[in-house]
Each structure stands twice: as structure tokens, then as C-alpha cells.
Design a protein around this motif. Structure first.
Motif, PDB file in Angstrom:
ATOM      1  N   ASN A  10     -27.009 -29.963  35.224  1.00  0.00           N
ATOM      2  CA  ASN A  10     -27.071 -28.828  34.313  1.00  0.00           C
ATOM      3  C   ASN A  10     -27.193 -29.305  32.863  1.00  0.00           C
ATOM      4  O   ASN A  10     -26.335 -29.025  32.022  1.00  0.00           O
ATOM      5  CB  ASN A  10     -25.824 -27.949  34.512  1.00  0.00           C
ATOM      6  N   VAL A  11     -28.258 -30.065  32.602  1.00  0.00           N
ATOM      7  CA  VAL A  11     -28.501 -30.632  31.269  1.00  0.00           C
ATOM      8  C   VAL A  11     -29.926 -30.308  30.833  1.00  0.00           C
ATOM      9  O   VAL A  11     -30.796 -30.040  31.657  1.00  0.00           O
ATOM     10  CB  VAL A  11     -28.298 -32.167  31.249  1.00  0.00           C
ATOM     11  N   ARG A  12     -30.141 -30.346  29.546  1.00  0.00           N
ATOM     12  CA  ARG A  12     -31.483 -30.111  29.027  1.00  0.00           C
ATOM     13  C   ARG A  12     -32.371 -31.335  29.227  1.00  0.00           C
ATOM     14  O   ARG A  12     -33.562 -31.221  29.480  1.00  0.00           O
ATOM     15  CB  ARG A  12     -31.402 -29.756  27.541  1.00  0.00           C
ATOM     16  N   TYR A  13     -31.791 -32.531  29.095  1.00  0.00           N
ATOM     17  CA  TYR A  13     -32.551 -33.777  29.221  1.00  0.00           C
ATOM     18  C   TYR A  13     -31.883 -34.691  30.230  1.00  0.00           C
ATOM     19  O   TYR A  13     -30.684 -34.915  30.181  1.00  0.00           O
ATOM     20  CB  TYR A  13     -32.627 -34.513  27.876  1.00  0.00           C
ATOM     21  N   THR A  14     -32.673 -35.250  31.131  1.00  0.00           N
ATOM     22  CA  THR A  14     -32.167 -36.270  32.049  1.00  0.00           C
ATOM     23  C   THR A  14     -32.129 -37.588  31.284  1.00  0.00           C
ATOM     24  O   THR A  14     -33.095 -37.968  30.640  1.00  0.00           O
ATOM     25  CB  THR A  14     -33.090 -36.399  33.269  1.00  0.00           C
ATOM     26  N   ILE A  15     -31.011 -38.260  31.355  1.00  0.00           N
ATOM     27  CA  ILE A  15     -30.817 -39.516  30.619  1.00  0.00           C
ATOM     28  C   ILE A  15     -30.735 -40.672  31.616  1.00  0.00           C
ATOM     29  O   ILE A  15     -30.081 -40.569  32.651  1.00  0.00           O
ATOM     30  CB  ILE A  15     -29.520 -39.469  29.771  1.00  0.00           C
ATOM     31  N   THR A  16     -31.394 -41.770  31.285  1.00  0.00           N
ATOM     32  CA  THR A  16     -31.341 -42.992  32.073  1.00  0.00           C
ATOM     33  C   THR A  16     -30.506 -44.016  31.316  1.00  0.00           C
ATOM     34  O   THR A  16     -30.799 -44.314  30.165  1.00  0.00           O
ATOM     35  CB  THR A  16     -32.758 -43.550  32.309  1.00  0.00           C
ATOM     36  N   LEU A  17     -29.481 -44.548  31.952  1.00  0.00           N
ATOM     37  CA  LEU A  17     -28.600 -45.537  31.325  1.00  0.00           C
ATOM     38  C   LEU A  17     -28.879 -46.920  31.893  1.00  0.00           C
ATOM     39  O   LEU A  17     -28.962 -47.093  33.104  1.00  0.00           O
ATOM     40  CB  LEU A  17     -27.132 -45.177  31.584  1.00  0.00           C
ATOM     41  N   ALA A  97     -27.727 -35.853  26.503  1.00  0.00           N
ATOM     42  CA  ALA A  97     -28.251 -35.139  27.665  1.00  0.00           C
ATOM     43  C   ALA A  97     -28.234 -33.625  27.431  1.00  0.00           C
ATOM     44  O   ALA A  97     -28.913 -32.887  28.126  1.00  0.00           O
ATOM     45  CB  ALA A  97     -27.448 -35.480  28.911  1.00  0.00           C
ATOM     46  N   SER A  98     -27.476 -33.174  26.448  1.00  0.00           N
ATOM     47  CA  SER A  98     -27.351 -31.751  26.077  1.00  0.00           C
ATOM     48  C   SER A  98     -26.941 -30.870  27.259  1.00  0.00           C
ATOM     49  O   SER A  98     -27.741 -30.076  27.764  1.00  0.00           O
ATOM     50  CB  SER A  98     -28.656 -31.231  25.482  1.00  0.00           C
ATOM     51  N   PRO A  99     -25.685 -30.988  27.707  1.00  0.00           N
ATOM     52  CA  PRO A  99     -25.224 -30.107  28.783  1.00  0.00           C
ATOM     53  C   PRO A  99     -25.323 -28.642  28.356  1.00  0.00           C
ATOM     54  O   PRO A  99     -25.098 -28.314  27.190  1.00  0.00           O
ATOM     55  CB  PRO A  99     -23.765 -30.512  28.982  1.00  0.00           C
ATOM     56  N   ASN A 100     -25.675 -27.781  29.280  1.00  0.00           N
ATOM     57  CA  ASN A 100     -25.763 -26.356  28.987  1.00  0.00           C
ATOM     58  C   ASN A 100     -24.377 -25.778  28.748  1.00  0.00           C
ATOM     59  O   ASN A 100     -23.364 -26.353  29.163  1.00  0.00           O
ATOM     60  CB  ASN A 100     -26.468 -25.635  30.138  1.00  0.00           C
ATOM     61  N   GLU A 101     -24.336 -24.625  28.095  1.00  0.00           N
ATOM     62  CA  GLU A 101     -23.062 -23.979  27.758  1.00  0.00           C
ATOM     63  C   GLU A 101     -22.207 -23.727  28.995  1.00  0.00           C
ATOM     64  O   GLU A 101     -20.983 -23.775  28.913  1.00  0.00           O
ATOM     65  CB  GLU A 101     -23.337 -22.644  27.054  1.00  0.00           C
ATOM     66  N   PRO A 118     -13.348 -32.874  34.688  1.00  0.00           N
ATOM     67  CA  PRO A 118     -13.713 -31.879  33.681  1.00  0.00           C
ATOM     68  C   PRO A 118     -14.632 -32.513  32.626  1.00  0.00           C
ATOM     69  O   PRO A 118     -14.521 -33.704  32.320  1.00  0.00           O
ATOM     70  CB  PRO A 118     -12.384 -31.468  33.063  1.00  0.00           C
ATOM     71  N   ILE A 119     -15.522 -31.711  32.061  1.00  0.00           N
ATOM     72  CA  ILE A 119     -16.496 -32.239  31.114  1.00  0.00           C
ATOM     73  C   ILE A 119     -15.810 -32.791  29.859  1.00  0.00           C
ATOM     74  O   ILE A 119     -16.287 -33.757  29.269  1.00  0.00           O
ATOM     75  CB  ILE A 119     -17.577 -31.193  30.767  1.00  0.00           C
ATOM     76  N   ASP A 120     -14.660 -32.220  29.480  1.00  0.00           N
ATOM     77  CA  ASP A 120     -13.934 -32.743  28.317  1.00  0.00           C
ATOM     78  C   ASP A 120     -13.420 -34.156  28.574  1.00  0.00           C
ATOM     79  O   ASP A 120     -13.447 -35.010  27.689  1.00  0.00           O
ATOM     80  CB  ASP A 120     -12.767 -31.829  27.949  1.00  0.00           C
ATOM     81  N   ASP A 121     -12.948 -34.411  29.792  1.00  0.00           N
ATOM     82  CA  ASP A 121     -12.514 -35.765  30.150  1.00  0.00           C
ATOM     83  C   ASP A 121     -13.696 -36.726  30.168  1.00  0.00           C
ATOM     84  O   ASP A 121     -13.561 -37.892  29.800  1.00  0.00           O
ATOM     85  CB  ASP A 121     -11.818 -35.778  31.514  1.00  0.00           C
ATOM     86  N   ALA A 122     -14.853 -36.227  30.598  1.00  0.00           N
ATOM     87  CA  ALA A 122     -16.054 -37.075  30.602  1.00  0.00           C
ATOM     88  C   ALA A 122     -16.461 -37.438  29.182  1.00  0.00           C
ATOM     89  O   ALA A 122     -16.831 -38.579  28.906  1.00  0.00           O
ATOM     90  CB  ALA A 122     -17.199 -36.366  31.317  1.00  0.00           C
ATOM     91  N   TYR A 123     -16.403 -36.469  28.270  1.00  0.00           N
ATOM     92  CA  TYR A 123     -16.741 -36.747  26.867  1.00  0.00           C
ATOM     93  C   TYR A 123     -15.841 -37.829  26.281  1.00  0.00           C
ATOM     94  O   TYR A 123     -16.269 -38.624  25.457  1.00  0.00           O
ATOM     95  CB  TYR A 123     -16.634 -35.480  26.017  1.00  0.00           C
TER      96      TYR A 123
END
Length: 165
Positions: A10-17, A97-101, A118-123
């Protein structure tokens, strides 16, 4: 072992790491001391001002010629990089990656199972990419540490993909 990791879902851009190049990144942090040191808010303007002031003071006291101590400092930093245990904050990659709202969690896909955080823990997470100067080949390419260090002794290993939900 595949060393490329994707951020999808659920992101605007797929990111490759590619963790193989992070050793050259200035955002890398030393994992041996990171969780022990007190966290302070990021104030990049203040850090920039202090670094410029330090450089200015050095030029005033020692002149514009590079003193011999610069060479020993470079050697020390090189040895530190070759022998260090490093990680990089996950925040910038997830932000790009710009996760959606509507995103509320991140699935961490590993070789054996799936961990949902949770996304906050990921950040706030840290991606460990080297141990004692070597890439994480056996159980890598990255390890995920929570920002508070609660899983410091047992990070999430064998990560293959991050899926934002």
C-alpha cells in the motif's frame, strides 16, 4: 542468498533496497553503541552549525594546512568501518515509498514466517546490515531492530520483503 529487498504493498512507489552499498552511506549508525546512548531530537541545522564552527576553529588555530592528525583520523575511521557493526534507519526508505494514508502496518516477510508490526514501529526501526565489518550473509541481508532496542538480542532476521498494509 538474494541481497535485494523490496518495499511494496500500500505505497505510492515500490522501493528496492541494496544493503551492500549502505556502508558508504552517511546515515549509518554504530549498532554497538546506538541503543545505549540517549536519544535526542534530530536538529540538522544545529549539527551543521557545530560542524562548520569546528572546522572554522580548526583553521584559525592550525591554519588552512591539513595537520598530520587528519591522516590518523582518516585511518581510524577506515579501521572503524572495516571492523564495525552498522545499521541504517528504516525511516527514510519507508518515507520515500510514500505509504498511503490508510496504511497501518508493515508485514516483514522472512524465510520462515511473517511478522506484522505497526507502521510507527517500522518508521522507528533500524536495519542492521553488517556485523564486525562483514555483510550479513548467513541470516541477512538485513536484520530489523525496533527503535527502542527491545529486540536488540533477537532481531528479525532473514528478511526478504517489506509489505506495507
Amino acid at each position: 542468498m538474494e541481497s535485494i529487498i523490496l518495499i511494496t504493498g500500500n505505497v505510492r512507489y515500490t522501493i528496492t533496497l541494496d544493503p551492500g552499498v549502505w556502508i558508504f552511506d552517511d546515515r549509518r549508525i554504530d549498532l554497538t553503541t546506538y541503543f545505549d546512548s540517549a536519544k535526542k531530537p534530530d536538529d540538522s541545522l544545529e549539527e551543521y552549525t557545530k560542524s562548520i564552527s569546528k572546522h572554522w576553529d580548526r583553521e584559525i588555530t592550525e591554519g588552512a594546512i591539513y595537520p598530520p592528525t587528519i591522516q590518523s583520523e582518516k585511518k581510524f575511521k577506515k579501521e572503524q568501518i572495516l571492523n564495525g557493526t552498522f545499521g541504517i534507519p528504516f525511516h527514510d526508505f519507508l518515507k520515500n515509498a510514500s505509504p498511503n494514508e490508510s496504511s497501518g502496518s508493515v508485514k516483514v516477510i522472512t524465510d520462515k514466517d511473517t511478522v506484522v508490526i505497526p507502521i510507527d514501529d517500522a518508521y522507528n526501526g533500524i536495519l542492521g546490515f553488517s556485523l564486525k565489518g562483514k555483510p550479513l550473509k548467513e541470516d541477512g541481508p538485513v536484520h530489523l531492530y525496533y527503535g527502542d532496542g527491545s529486540n536488540r538480542d533477537n532481531p528479525i532476521k532473514n528478511i526478504r520483503e517489506f509489505i506495507v498494509e
